[in-house]
Design a protein around this motif. Structure first.
Motif, PDB file in Angstrom:
ATOM      1  N   VAL A 255       0.836  -1.199   0.000  1.00 55.19           N
ATOM      2  CA  VAL A 255       0.000   0.000   0.000  1.00 55.19           C
ATOM      3  C   VAL A 255       0.875   1.255   0.000  1.00 55.19           C
ATOM      4  CG1 VAL A 255      -1.691   1.327   1.327  1.00 55.19           C
ATOM      5  CG2 VAL A 255      -1.971  -1.146   1.078  1.00 55.19           C
ATOM      6  N   SER A 256       1.924   1.234   0.813  1.00 55.90           N
ATOM      7  CA  SER A 256       2.803   2.397   0.898  1.00 55.90           C
ATOM      8  C   SER A 256       3.505   2.667  -0.424  1.00 55.90           C
ATOM      9  CB  SER A 256       3.831   2.177   2.010  1.00 55.90           C
ATOM     10  OG  SER A 256       4.690   3.286   2.130  1.00 55.90           O
ATOM     11  N   ARG A 257       3.962   1.606  -1.106  1.00 54.15           N
ATOM     12  CA  ARG A 257       4.689   1.800  -2.370  1.00 54.15           C
ATOM     13  C   ARG A 257       3.741   2.239  -3.487  1.00 54.15           C
ATOM     14  NH1 ARG A 257       7.697   1.775   1.065  1.00 54.15           N
ATOM     15  NH2 ARG A 257       9.632   0.577   1.317  1.00 54.15           N
ATOM     16  N   VAL A 258       2.518   1.732  -3.476  1.00 53.41           N
ATOM     17  CA  VAL A 258       1.550   2.215  -4.463  1.00 53.41           C
ATOM     18  C   VAL A 258       1.241   3.686  -4.225  1.00 53.41           C
ATOM     19  CG1 VAL A 258      -0.839   1.992  -5.266  1.00 53.41           C
ATOM     20  CG2 VAL A 258       0.539  -0.058  -4.881  1.00 53.41           C
ATOM     21  N   ARG A 259       1.102   4.068  -2.968  1.00 49.59           N
ATOM     22  CA  ARG A 259       0.861   5.477  -2.644  1.00 49.59           C
ATOM     23  C   ARG A 259       2.014   6.352  -3.120  1.00 49.59           C
ATOM     24  NH1 ARG A 259      -3.037   7.763  -2.588  1.00 49.59           N
ATOM     25  NH2 ARG A 259      -4.102   6.926  -0.746  1.00 49.59           N
ATOM     26  N   ASP A 260       3.244   5.882  -2.987  1.00 56.25           N
ATOM     27  CA  ASP A 260       4.389   6.668  -3.447  1.00 56.25           C
ATOM     28  C   ASP A 260       4.280   6.988  -4.935  1.00 56.25           C
ATOM     29  OD1 ASP A 260       5.570   6.686  -0.942  1.00 56.25           O
ATOM     30  OD2 ASP A 260       6.870   4.963  -1.358  1.00 56.25           O
ATOM     31  N   LEU A 261       3.864   5.994  -5.733  1.00 53.65           N
ATOM     32  CA  LEU A 261       3.793   6.190  -7.181  1.00 53.65           C
ATOM     33  C   LEU A 261       2.542   6.952  -7.578  1.00 53.65           C
ATOM     34  CD1 LEU A 261       5.111   5.524  -9.922  1.00 53.65           C
ATOM     35  CD2 LEU A 261       3.669   3.472 -10.005  1.00 53.65           C
ATOM     36  N   LEU A 262       1.438   6.747  -6.843  1.00 54.70           N
ATOM     37  CA  LEU A 262       0.154   7.360  -7.191  1.00 54.70           C
ATOM     38  C   LEU A 262      -0.343   8.182  -6.002  1.00 54.70           C
ATOM     39  CD1 LEU A 262      -1.497   4.239  -8.862  1.00 54.70           C
ATOM     40  CD2 LEU A 262      -0.460   6.196 -10.035  1.00 54.70           C
ATOM     41  N   PRO A 263       0.281   9.319  -5.738  1.00 60.35           N
ATOM     42  CA  PRO A 263      -0.050  10.084  -4.523  1.00 60.35           C
ATOM     43  C   PRO A 263      -1.481  10.587  -4.486  1.00 60.35           C
ATOM     44  CG  PRO A 263       1.369  11.366  -5.975  1.00 60.35           C
ATOM     45  CD  PRO A 263       1.340   9.972  -6.529  1.00 60.35           C
ATOM     46  N   ASP A 264      -2.116  10.774  -5.636  1.00 58.91           N
ATOM     47  CA  ASP A 264      -3.478  11.315  -5.665  1.00 58.91           C
ATOM     48  C   ASP A 264      -4.545  10.242  -5.819  1.00 58.91           C
ATOM     49  OD1 ASP A 264      -2.461  13.942  -5.510  1.00 58.91           O
ATOM     50  OD2 ASP A 264      -2.120  13.965  -7.677  1.00 58.91           O
ATOM     51  N   ALA A 265      -4.144   8.987  -5.927  1.00 59.22           N
ATOM     52  CA  ALA A 265      -5.114   7.917  -6.122  1.00 59.22           C
ATOM     53  C   ALA A 265      -5.853   7.621  -4.825  1.00 59.22           C
ATOM     54  CB  ALA A 265      -4.415   6.652  -6.615  1.00 59.22           C
ATOM     55  N   HIS A 266      -7.126   7.263  -4.945  1.00 62.65           N
ATOM     56  CA  HIS A 266      -7.928   6.828  -3.805  1.00 62.65           C
ATOM     57  C   HIS A 266      -7.730   5.328  -3.655  1.00 62.65           C
ATOM     58  CE1 HIS A 266     -10.895   8.305  -0.937  1.00 62.65           C
ATOM     59  NE2 HIS A 266     -11.457   7.101  -1.004  1.00 62.65           N
ATOM     60  N   LEU A 267      -7.192   4.890  -2.533  1.00 63.85           N
ATOM     61  CA  LEU A 267      -6.831   3.496  -2.326  1.00 63.85           C
ATOM     62  C   LEU A 267      -7.685   2.889  -1.223  1.00 63.85           C
ATOM     63  CD1 LEU A 267      -2.931   3.780  -2.459  1.00 63.85           C
ATOM     64  CD2 LEU A 267      -4.522   3.328  -4.347  1.00 63.85           C
ATOM     65  N   VAL A 268      -8.295   1.746  -1.522  1.00 63.08           N
ATOM     66  CA  VAL A 268      -9.119   1.012  -0.551  1.00 63.08           C
ATOM     67  C   VAL A 268      -8.643  -0.431  -0.561  1.00 63.08           C
ATOM     68  CG1 VAL A 268     -11.434   0.262   0.072  1.00 63.08           C
ATOM     69  CG2 VAL A 268     -11.089   2.534  -0.926  1.00 63.08           C
ATOM     70  N   PHE A 269      -8.091  -0.896   0.559  1.00 61.08           N
ATOM     71  CA  PHE A 269      -7.570  -2.253   0.682  1.00 61.08           C
ATOM     72  C   PHE A 269      -8.585  -3.146   1.380  1.00 61.08           C
ATOM     73  CE2 PHE A 269      -5.407  -5.516   3.172  1.00 61.08           C
ATOM     74  CZ  PHE A 269      -4.639  -6.138   2.198  1.00 61.08           C
ATOM     75  N   ASN A 270      -8.724  -4.373   0.905  1.00 63.30           N
ATOM     76  CA  ASN A 270      -9.701  -5.312   1.461  1.00 63.30           C
ATOM     77  C   ASN A 270      -9.089  -6.121   2.596  1.00 63.30           C
ATOM     78  OD1 ASN A 270     -11.732  -7.102   2.024  1.00 63.30           O
ATOM     79  ND2 ASN A 270     -11.673  -8.155   0.050  1.00 63.30           N
ATOM     80  N   ASN A 271      -9.568  -5.871   3.825  1.00 61.56           N
ATOM     81  CA  ASN A 271      -9.180  -6.674   4.978  1.00 61.56           C
ATOM     82  C   ASN A 271     -10.158  -7.848   5.090  1.00 61.56           C
ATOM     83  OD1 ASN A 271      -7.061  -4.849   6.476  1.00 61.56           O
ATOM     84  ND2 ASN A 271      -8.735  -3.511   5.845  1.00 61.56           N
ATOM     85  N   VAL A 272      -9.779  -8.998   4.530  1.00 58.34           N
ATOM     86  CA  VAL A 272     -10.684 -10.136   4.481  1.00 58.34           C
ATOM     87  C   VAL A 272     -10.822 -10.745   5.872  1.00 58.34           C
ATOM     88  CG1 VAL A 272     -11.111 -12.405   3.487  1.00 58.34           C
ATOM     89  CG2 VAL A 272     -10.154 -10.586   2.068  1.00 58.34           C
ATOM     90  N   ASN A 273     -12.055 -10.759   6.359  1.00 58.98           N
ATOM     91  CA  ASN A 273     -12.369 -11.282   7.685  1.00 58.98           C
ATOM     92  C   ASN A 273     -11.553 -10.600   8.780  1.00 58.98           C
ATOM     93  OD1 ASN A 273     -14.482 -12.854   8.478  1.00 58.98           O
ATOM     94  ND2 ASN A 273     -13.286 -14.713   8.753  1.00 58.98           N
ATOM     95  N   ASP A 274     -11.337  -9.291   8.575  1.00 56.17           N
ATOM     96  CA  ASP A 274     -10.647  -8.449   9.548  1.00 56.17           C
ATOM     97  C   ASP A 274      -9.132  -8.655   9.554  1.00 56.17           C
ATOM     98  OD1 ASP A 274     -10.955  -6.323  11.275  1.00 56.17           O
ATOM     99  OD2 ASP A 274     -11.364  -7.524  13.056  1.00 56.17           O
ATOM    100  N   PHE A 275      -8.590  -9.353   8.559  1.00 57.85           N
ATOM    101  CA  PHE A 275      -7.139  -9.538   8.459  1.00 57.85           C
ATOM    102  C   PHE A 275      -6.580  -8.672   7.338  1.00 57.85           C
ATOM    103  CE2 PHE A 275      -3.633 -11.598   6.128  1.00 57.85           C
ATOM    104  CZ  PHE A 275      -2.669 -11.578   7.125  1.00 57.85           C
ATOM    105  N   PRO A 276      -5.520  -7.888   7.612  1.00 58.16           N
ATOM    106  CA  PRO A 276      -4.961  -7.568   8.920  1.00 58.16           C
ATOM    107  C   PRO A 276      -5.280  -6.113   9.270  1.00 58.16           C
ATOM    108  CG  PRO A 276      -3.258  -7.333   7.271  1.00 58.16           C
ATOM    109  CD  PRO A 276      -4.567  -7.507   6.540  1.00 58.16           C
ATOM    110  N   THR A 277      -6.505  -5.840   9.675  1.00 50.68           N
ATOM    111  CA  THR A 277      -6.940  -4.469   9.933  1.00 50.68           C
ATOM    112  C   THR A 277      -6.025  -3.761  10.919  1.00 50.68           C
ATOM    113  OG1 THR A 277      -9.201  -5.252   9.591  1.00 50.68           O
ATOM    114  CG2 THR A 277      -8.945  -3.063  10.533  1.00 50.68           C
ATOM    115  N   TRP A 278      -5.506  -4.505  11.889  1.00 48.02           N
ATOM    116  CA  TRP A 278      -4.646  -3.886  12.907  1.00 48.02           C
ATOM    117  C   TRP A 278      -3.387  -3.283  12.297  1.00 48.02           C
ATOM    118  CZ3 TRP A 278      -6.088  -8.979  12.555  1.00 48.02           C
ATOM    119  CH2 TRP A 278      -5.133  -9.893  12.098  1.00 48.02           C
TER     120      TRP A 278
END
Length: 533
Positions: A255-278
């Motif tokens: 996620v961090s490396r994608v953000r570096d390349l696409l600073p203005d992109a809206h990023l939503v990551f799927n925490n499947v069954n709450d993993f690894p939301t923490w």
């Protein structure tokens, strides 16, 4: 069909807020409401698109009537476009696809984001199919249709998020990536059946390739960002080169490396069954999205998932993918009631639900192409409840809202509570009782009352019985010296906007008679309506 709907999913404070009247003729009266207070009224002689001017940030209800027909919608005005995630989906990219049905859903349900599910040629080769191709499961895709849909939802005020699996490689591309495979205890690659094989998402060559694929998709298709998907496993694995991998850390790196390349992109990551939301709740993404499965089967478990996510995320919006499989096994009324209790639980805890999309579909399966065409009852339910959610946005989704049930309710505290002659009130979801929760907001104390009195269980994805009439509730509020509390109540199936209720003083407490609750009733209490010194 006669309807009233906003011209956009949300408006900025400098936008001219507009609503469209469809299917009506003749004059009528339009009124604007915010937290039960009328903000303006207009006489509309020629129904079409009506301008309400600029509005301050917040949630609003809009009503139109000609004396016989009454129509409602909601308006959300926000200073920033990334503070909410009201999520929808699309799956049809066939040649010549008309975007108007999807756009109406975006406007009608106030969707801020639309997930473009399985738009790509292959999971590891997003744009390799040219302009027209079949996706990995044989669905036809025209990139011209994808671009048309992207532009249409953007014009309606929503973000277009392209689906991308963060570590999935198909059989045809596997030879190029198998040295970065994640292996099980037998030394076999982890896989999704025999369809997709899993690599370490943080492996440097894969990550470089994946980021370039996303950047190319932004340039070619026009996406605002991406839905970054995973499958919930493995959590720990050995890589083919011998490296031990904590996959939660690999996700954070990705996620961090994608953000570096696409600073203005809206990023939503799927925490499947709450993993690894923490871990990922703190990542450089824009929301916390969780897809729930066993053991998260009850309304109480949904509430706990959202509570943990809010604690971990700071002020990011929370969205839950809770697929209502119940529509495949029950009649629409029973399934609609299950969906109502799911929405009541999520909305009252400050989260939204990924459920609706296309022009008339809801999700009943993790493969979004296998969706469910809604009946009229379900379409009406979604419209009423999404309007209610948006109109009361400030009482539901402000990150500063705190749960104070244990400090205010109950006999020891005796500050505020609700009782019914024919139903028990509980502090947790219990079948046969009214689930009471108290939160503190910037606008006063809010009591959420979820009426489980007629239910046999608290499964969120099981058919539900009719909500019984349990009679009026008695609200007892400890008053502040010199003030009588102001109490307002709203219900998505009763009074959809806040209305005042009379209060009478009995010694140190004010007593208010609440109307019988539907599936969910919201009570707003202002302890000092004349203003604190």
């Amino acid at each position: 069909m006669s309807e009233l709907l906003p011209t956009r999913a949300w408006f900025g404070p400098d936008h001219d807020v507009q609503v469209e009247l469809r299917g009506v003729s003749g004059a009528g009266d339009l009124t604007l409401w915010r937290l039960g207070e009328q903000q303006g009224s207009w006489t509309v002689d020629d129904p079409a698109v009506v301008s309400l001017g600029t509005l301050a940030p917040g949630g609003y209800g809009v009503e139109w009537t000609d004396g016989s027909i009454r129509l409602r919608t909601a308006i959300h005005v926000a200073a920033e476009d990334n503070r909410r995630l009201r999520y929808g989906f699309t799956v049809d990219y066939s040649p010549g696809r008309d975007p108007r049905g999807l756009v109406d859903t975006v406007r009608r349900l106030h969707l801020t984001d639309v997930q473009f599910y399985d738009w790509a040629y292959r999971h590891a080769d997003l744009l390799g199919g040219g302009e027209d191709y079949e996706d990995a499961l044989g669905q036809p895709v025209s990139l011209a249709s994808v671009r048309r849909l992207v532009g249409a939802v953007q014009e309606a005020g929503a973000r277009a998020l392209g689906y991308a699996a963060v570590y999935a490689v198909g059989p045809r591309e596997w030879d190029a990536w198998k040295e970065w495979a994640l292996l099980d205890a037998r030394g076999e690659p982890y896989a999704l059946g025999d369809f997709l094989f899993i690599v370490d998402p943080a492996a440097v060559p894969w990550l470089s390739h994946f980021r370039d694929e996303l950047a190319a998709a932004v340039d070619s298709v026009g996406f605002d960002g991406f839905h970054l998907d995973q499958y919930g496993y493995p959590k720990h694995a050995r890589r083919a080169d011998g490296l031990a991998v904590d996959v939660s850390r690999s996700f954070d790196v990705l996620v961090s490396r994608v953000r570096d390349l696409l600073p203005d992109a809206h990023l939503v990551f799927n925490n499947v069954n709450d993993f690894p939301t923490w871990t990922t709740a703190k990542s450089r993404q824009d929301a916390v999205y969780i897809e729930v499965w066993d053991p998260h089967l009850t309304l109480g478990s949904l509430a706990a998932v959202v509570t943990r996510a809010r604690a971990a995320s700071g002020d990011k919006p929370i969205a839950i993918a809770a697929y209502q499989h119940v529509y495949d096994s029950a009649q629409a009324p029973e399934a609609d009631r299950a969906t109502a209790f799911t929405m009541a639980t999520l909305f009252s805890h400050g989260a939204t639900q990924l459920l609706a999309g296309e022009s008339d579909r809801i999700l009943v399966d993790p493969y979004y192409v296998r969706n469910h065409v809604v009946e009229d009852s379900t379409a009406g339910l979604l419209r009423r409840w999404y309007d209610f959610m948006v109109e009361h946005d400030e009482l539901l989704f402000d990150p500063a809202i705190v749960d104070v049930t244990g400090s205010y309710a109950g006999s020891y505290n005796d500050d505020l509570d609700v009782s019914y002659a024919d139903a028990e009130v509980t502090g947790a979801p219990v079948a046969g009782a009214v689930w009471r929760r108290v939160v503190e907001t910037a606008h006063g104390m809010v009591i959420h009352l979820i009426n489980l009195a007629g239910q046999q269980d608290t499964l969120w994805d099981g058919p539900k019985e009719e909500v019984p009439d349990i009679g009026p509730g008695m609200l007892r509020v400890r008053a502040v010296a010199g003030s009588t509390p102001r109490v307002r109540v709203a219900d998505p199936e009763g009074s959809p906007r806040l209305v005042d209720l009379p209060a009478r003083m009995e010694s140190t407490h004010a007593i208010v008679l609440l109307p019988p609750p539907g599936a969910w009733q919201l009570v707003l209490i202002d302890l000092e309506p004349n203003g604190a010194p």
